[in-house]
Design a protein around this motif. Structure first.
Motif, PDB file in Angstrom:
ATOM      1  N   ILE A 121       0.860  -1.183   0.000  1.00 43.83           N
ATOM      2  CA  ILE A 121       0.000   0.000   0.000  1.00 43.83           C
ATOM      3  C   ILE A 121       0.893   1.229   0.000  1.00 43.83           C
ATOM      4  CG2 ILE A 121      -2.058  -1.017   1.022  1.00 43.83           C
ATOM      5  CD1 ILE A 121      -1.011  -0.200   3.763  1.00 43.83           C
ATOM      6  N   PHE A 122       1.505   1.481  -1.124  1.00 45.37           N
ATOM      7  CA  PHE A 122       2.439   2.599  -1.236  1.00 45.37           C
ATOM      8  C   PHE A 122       1.767   3.724  -2.019  1.00 45.37           C
ATOM      9  CE2 PHE A 122       6.230   4.819  -2.738  1.00 45.37           C
ATOM     10  CZ  PHE A 122       6.953   4.868  -1.570  1.00 45.37           C
ATOM     11  N   PRO A 123       1.599   4.915  -1.436  1.00 46.08           N
ATOM     12  CA  PRO A 123       0.889   6.003  -2.102  1.00 46.08           C
ATOM     13  C   PRO A 123       1.521   6.381  -3.434  1.00 46.08           C
ATOM     14  CG  PRO A 123       1.268   6.517   0.211  1.00 46.08           C
ATOM     15  CD  PRO A 123       2.089   5.302  -0.115  1.00 46.08           C
ATOM     16  N   SER A 124       0.715   6.440  -4.465  1.00 42.49           N
ATOM     17  CA  SER A 124       1.238   6.726  -5.801  1.00 42.49           C
ATOM     18  C   SER A 124       1.800   8.134  -5.916  1.00 42.49           C
ATOM     19  CB  SER A 124       0.127   6.539  -6.844  1.00 42.49           C
ATOM     20  OG  SER A 124      -0.970   7.393  -6.561  1.00 42.49           O
ATOM     21  N   PHE A 125       1.313   9.056  -5.070  1.00 43.18           N
ATOM     22  CA  PHE A 125       1.784  10.430  -5.199  1.00 43.18           C
ATOM     23  C   PHE A 125       3.245  10.588  -4.795  1.00 43.18           C
ATOM     24  CE2 PHE A 125       0.225  10.575  -0.757  1.00 43.18           C
ATOM     25  CZ  PHE A 125       1.316  11.145  -0.120  1.00 43.18           C
ATOM     26  N   LEU A 126       3.818   9.557  -4.153  1.00 37.66           N
ATOM     27  CA  LEU A 126       5.214   9.657  -3.741  1.00 37.66           C
ATOM     28  C   LEU A 126       6.186   9.307  -4.867  1.00 37.66           C
ATOM     29  CD1 LEU A 126       5.071   8.078  -0.175  1.00 37.66           C
ATOM     30  CD2 LEU A 126       5.628  10.445  -0.725  1.00 37.66           C
ATOM     31  N   PHE A 127       5.706   8.638  -5.923  1.00 39.35           N
ATOM     32  CA  PHE A 127       6.615   8.229  -6.986  1.00 39.35           C
ATOM     33  C   PHE A 127       7.312   9.410  -7.673  1.00 39.35           C
ATOM     34  CE2 PHE A 127       3.854   4.362  -6.932  1.00 39.35           C
ATOM     35  CZ  PHE A 127       4.837   3.497  -6.492  1.00 39.35           C
ATOM     36  N   PRO A 128       6.583  10.499  -8.022  1.00 37.97           N
ATOM     37  CA  PRO A 128       7.296  11.645  -8.620  1.00 37.97           C
ATOM     38  C   PRO A 128       8.384  12.192  -7.719  1.00 37.97           C
ATOM     39  CG  PRO A 128       4.925  11.865  -8.920  1.00 37.97           C
ATOM     40  CD  PRO A 128       5.127  10.728  -7.968  1.00 37.97           C
ATOM     41  N   LEU A 129       8.137  12.174  -6.413  1.00 30.83           N
ATOM     42  CA  LEU A 129       9.138  12.682  -5.479  1.00 30.83           C
ATOM     43  C   LEU A 129      10.357  11.773  -5.473  1.00 30.83           C
ATOM     44  CD1 LEU A 129       9.814  14.829  -3.427  1.00 30.83           C
ATOM     45  CD2 LEU A 129       8.695  13.464  -1.683  1.00 30.83           C
ATOM     46  N   PHE A 130      10.137  10.474  -5.530  1.00 33.80           N
ATOM     47  CA  PHE A 130      11.251   9.546  -5.605  1.00 33.80           C
ATOM     48  C   PHE A 130      12.076   9.780  -6.865  1.00 33.80           C
ATOM     49  CE2 PHE A 130       9.062   6.676  -2.537  1.00 33.80           C
ATOM     50  CZ  PHE A 130      10.118   6.547  -1.653  1.00 33.80           C
ATOM     51  N   ARG A 131      11.388  10.031  -7.986  1.00 35.29           N
ATOM     52  CA  ARG A 131      12.113  10.252  -9.238  1.00 35.29           C
ATOM     53  C   ARG A 131      12.975  11.496  -9.159  1.00 35.29           C
ATOM     54  NH1 ARG A 131       7.288   8.207 -11.660  1.00 35.29           N
ATOM     55  NH2 ARG A 131       6.465  10.312 -11.913  1.00 35.29           N
ATOM     56  N   SER A 132      12.441  12.549  -8.506  1.00 35.87           N
ATOM     57  CA  SER A 132      13.233  13.778  -8.378  1.00 35.87           C
ATOM     58  C   SER A 132      14.432  13.559  -7.473  1.00 35.87           C
ATOM     59  CB  SER A 132      12.366  14.917  -7.832  1.00 35.87           C
ATOM     60  OG  SER A 132      11.986  14.679  -6.498  1.00 35.87           O
ATOM     61  N   LEU A 133      14.252  12.732  -6.436  1.00 37.96           N
ATOM     62  CA  LEU A 133      15.358  12.464  -5.523  1.00 37.96           C
ATOM     63  C   LEU A 133      16.404  11.560  -6.154  1.00 37.96           C
ATOM     64  CD1 LEU A 133      13.393  11.902  -2.208  1.00 37.96           C
ATOM     65  CD2 LEU A 133      14.904  13.800  -2.726  1.00 37.96           C
ATOM     66  N   SER A 134      16.009  10.782  -7.160  1.00 38.69           N
ATOM     67  CA  SER A 134      16.957   9.871  -7.793  1.00 38.69           C
ATOM     68  C   SER A 134      17.992  10.604  -8.616  1.00 38.69           C
ATOM     69  CB  SER A 134      16.207   8.879  -8.690  1.00 38.69           C
ATOM     70  OG  SER A 134      15.623   9.547  -9.792  1.00 38.69           O
ATOM     71  N   ASN A 135      17.798  11.914  -8.798  1.00 37.98           N
ATOM     72  CA  ASN A 135      18.782  12.703  -9.531  1.00 37.98           C
ATOM     73  C   ASN A 135      19.948  13.123  -8.660  1.00 37.98           C
ATOM     74  OD1 ASN A 135      17.252  12.670 -11.916  1.00 37.98           O
ATOM     75  ND2 ASN A 135      16.013  14.408 -11.227  1.00 37.98           N
ATOM     76  N   ASN A 144      21.835  14.218   6.167  1.00 41.61           N
ATOM     77  CA  ASN A 144      21.687  14.697   4.783  1.00 41.61           C
ATOM     78  C   ASN A 144      21.618  13.549   3.782  1.00 41.61           C
ATOM     79  OD1 ASN A 144      21.690  17.474   5.470  1.00 41.61           O
ATOM     80  ND2 ASN A 144      23.921  17.476   5.565  1.00 41.61           N
ATOM     81  N   GLN A 145      20.886  12.519   4.150  1.00 45.01           N
ATOM     82  CA  GLN A 145      20.646  11.378   3.266  1.00 45.01           C
ATOM     83  C   GLN A 145      19.151  11.085   3.230  1.00 45.01           C
ATOM     84  OE1 GLN A 145      23.251   8.404   5.072  1.00 45.01           O
ATOM     85  NE2 GLN A 145      24.783   8.766   3.500  1.00 45.01           N
ATOM     86  N   VAL A 146      18.380  12.121   2.892  1.00 44.59           N
ATOM     87  CA  VAL A 146      16.924  11.995   2.942  1.00 44.59           C
ATOM     88  C   VAL A 146      16.417  10.934   1.980  1.00 44.59           C
ATOM     89  CG1 VAL A 146      16.508  13.799   1.211  1.00 44.59           C
ATOM     90  CG2 VAL A 146      14.763  13.314   2.930  1.00 44.59           C
ATOM     91  N   HIS A 147      17.157  10.679   0.886  1.00 37.50           N
ATOM     92  CA  HIS A 147      16.712   9.672  -0.074  1.00 37.50           C
ATOM     93  C   HIS A 147      16.670   8.286   0.580  1.00 37.50           C
ATOM     94  CE1 HIS A 147      20.979  10.664  -0.444  1.00 37.50           C
ATOM     95  NE2 HIS A 147      21.229   9.413  -0.771  1.00 37.50           N
ATOM     96  N   PHE A 148      17.585   8.023   1.522  1.00 40.18           N
ATOM     97  CA  PHE A 148      17.526   6.751   2.225  1.00 40.18           C
ATOM     98  C   PHE A 148      16.406   6.754   3.263  1.00 40.18           C
ATOM     99  CE2 PHE A 148      22.124   6.679   0.960  1.00 40.18           C
ATOM    100  CZ  PHE A 148      21.959   5.695   0.002  1.00 40.18           C
ATOM    101  N   GLY A 149      16.046   7.927   3.732  1.00 39.01           N
ATOM    102  CA  GLY A 149      14.876   8.027   4.601  1.00 39.01           C
ATOM    103  C   GLY A 149      13.622   7.601   3.860  1.00 39.01           C
ATOM    104  N   PHE A 150      13.524   8.013   2.580  1.00 41.90           N
ATOM    105  CA  PHE A 150      12.389   7.598   1.770  1.00 41.90           C
ATOM    106  C   PHE A 150      12.445   6.106   1.459  1.00 41.90           C
ATOM    107  CE2 PHE A 150      11.743  12.118   1.056  1.00 41.90           C
ATOM    108  CZ  PHE A 150      10.366  12.206   0.989  1.00 41.90           C
ATOM    109  N   SER A 151      13.648   5.556   1.362  1.00 46.83           N
ATOM    110  CA  SER A 151      13.773   4.109   1.181  1.00 46.83           C
ATOM    111  C   SER A 151      13.144   3.370   2.363  1.00 46.83           C
ATOM    112  CB  SER A 151      15.250   3.709   1.068  1.00 46.83           C
ATOM    113  OG  SER A 151      15.792   4.057  -0.173  1.00 46.83           O
TER     114      SER A 151
END
Length: 326
Positions: free
Chosen positions: A28-42, A141-148
């Motif tokens: 049950i992963f909210p779809s609205f978070l995917f764009p944010l993940f893509r931006s963080l993947s940069n 300063n590793q927020v992308h791993f926080g999202f992981s």
């Protein structure tokens, strides 16, 4: 360690994988978070690749005759709990981890979670443990791993709370990703998954003011006033200080008056920001009146207020000398 071994709730934190569109059925992963993940993947480090493992915390086996050390005491307590049988509930481990995190030892907290708790099958981590780990990554300063970890949290059937998202929003702001933080905040409001509280509003207001978007921060303040999370002194202080720095002192004074009318009491930070702003425009009488009002309210000066007054005196003296032609 065999890859086929059953993964415990503790070790799932160590996976640090992001849920994507190919997540297994039932996620049950909210779809609205995917764009944010893509931006963080940069970012320089991909959030799908594991971070460098934190240094393993050295936990003393016994108390030594050194000067008392709060960190050492917390580590000793954590180590002793690991030796107990039966093991204490996760709430006791969380308490020790919380103390270590509050002391600013984020890497050590992560080390204890990833390299210690995961070794014990009998320890079932909970949402609070996840929140601590997410906060540590954000503070490092590793927020992308926080999202992981957020992805892992959803996979394990946990429901994130306001603390989870507020921590991630603050992590984005700490990494100067305020637009992403605002986008996440807006999505949370739109989907009504989380009811923002005054802390979350305050975090966004702080991010907007830090990036010079004071007008948007004021708009958010109005939104707060209409909702359930009423603004407090800290939120008003953030906006008032930002208005003064943006040379919008009249607006800051109006907001100060409004604040008083609504029964929200100003503090030394409020008055210091206004006094500083008024002095910068040479409005000495108003600044003096503000100082008098502050003292009459029983609010003592702090070091910053004192420095502002010293600078104001020097500036006023220079102005007088300039007018006198000396």
């Amino acid at each position: 360690m065999s890859r086929r071994r059953r993964v415990s709730d503790s070790s799932i934190i160590g996976r640090r994988r992001i849920a994507d569109h190919n997540c297994q059925k039932g996620t049950i992963f909210p779809s609205f978070l995917f764009p944010l993940f893509r931006s963080l993947s940069n970012t320089t480090t991909s959030p799908t690749s594991p971070p460098p493992p934190p240094a393993v915390a050295v936990i003393p086996k016994q108390r030594c005759n050194l000067v008392p050390n709060h960190l050492q005491s917390a580590l000793i307590s954590f180590n002793r709990m690991l030796q107990m049988r039966p093991l204490p509930p996760i709430s006791q481990f969380n308490k020790a981890l919380g103390l270590i995190t509050k002391m600013g030892h984020y890497a050590i907290s992560l080390s204890l979670i990833l390299n210690k708790l995961q070794q014990f099958q009998g320890i079932q981590v909970d949402l609070y443990t996840f929140n601590i780990a997410i906060n540590c990554y954000c503070r490092l300063n590793q927020v992308h791993f926080g999202f992981s970890l957020l992805g892992s949290l959803f996979k394990r059937g946990f429901t994130p709370d306001g603390t989870t998202f507020n921590t991630l929003i603050n992590g984005l702001i700490l990494e100067d990703k305020t637009p992403e933080a605002v986008e996440l905040f807006k999505k949370l409001i739109t989907t009504r998954d989380i009811e923002p509280d005054v802390i979350m509003y305050g975090t966004i207001v702080n991010g907007l003011c830090r990036t010079g978007n004071t007008v948007r921060a004021v708009s958010l303040l109005r939104m707060m006033e209409e909702g359930s999370g009423k603004p407090d002194t800290v939120v008003y202080n953030t906006i008032i200080d930002s208005l003064c720095k943006d040379r919008m002192v009249d607006d800051a004074v109006k907001l100060f008056t409004e604040m008083n009318e609504k029964g929200i009491f100003p503090d030394v930070v409020t008055y210091t920001s206004l006094i500083h702003g008024l002095c910068n425009f040479g409005r000495w009488e108003e600044a003096t009146e503000m100082l008098r009002e502050m003292l009459d309210s029983g609010i003592a000066l702090n070091v910053h207020t004192f420095n502002v007054l010293v600078d104001a005196c020097n500036q006023g003296r220079d102005d007088e000398q300039g007018r006198g032609g000396t």
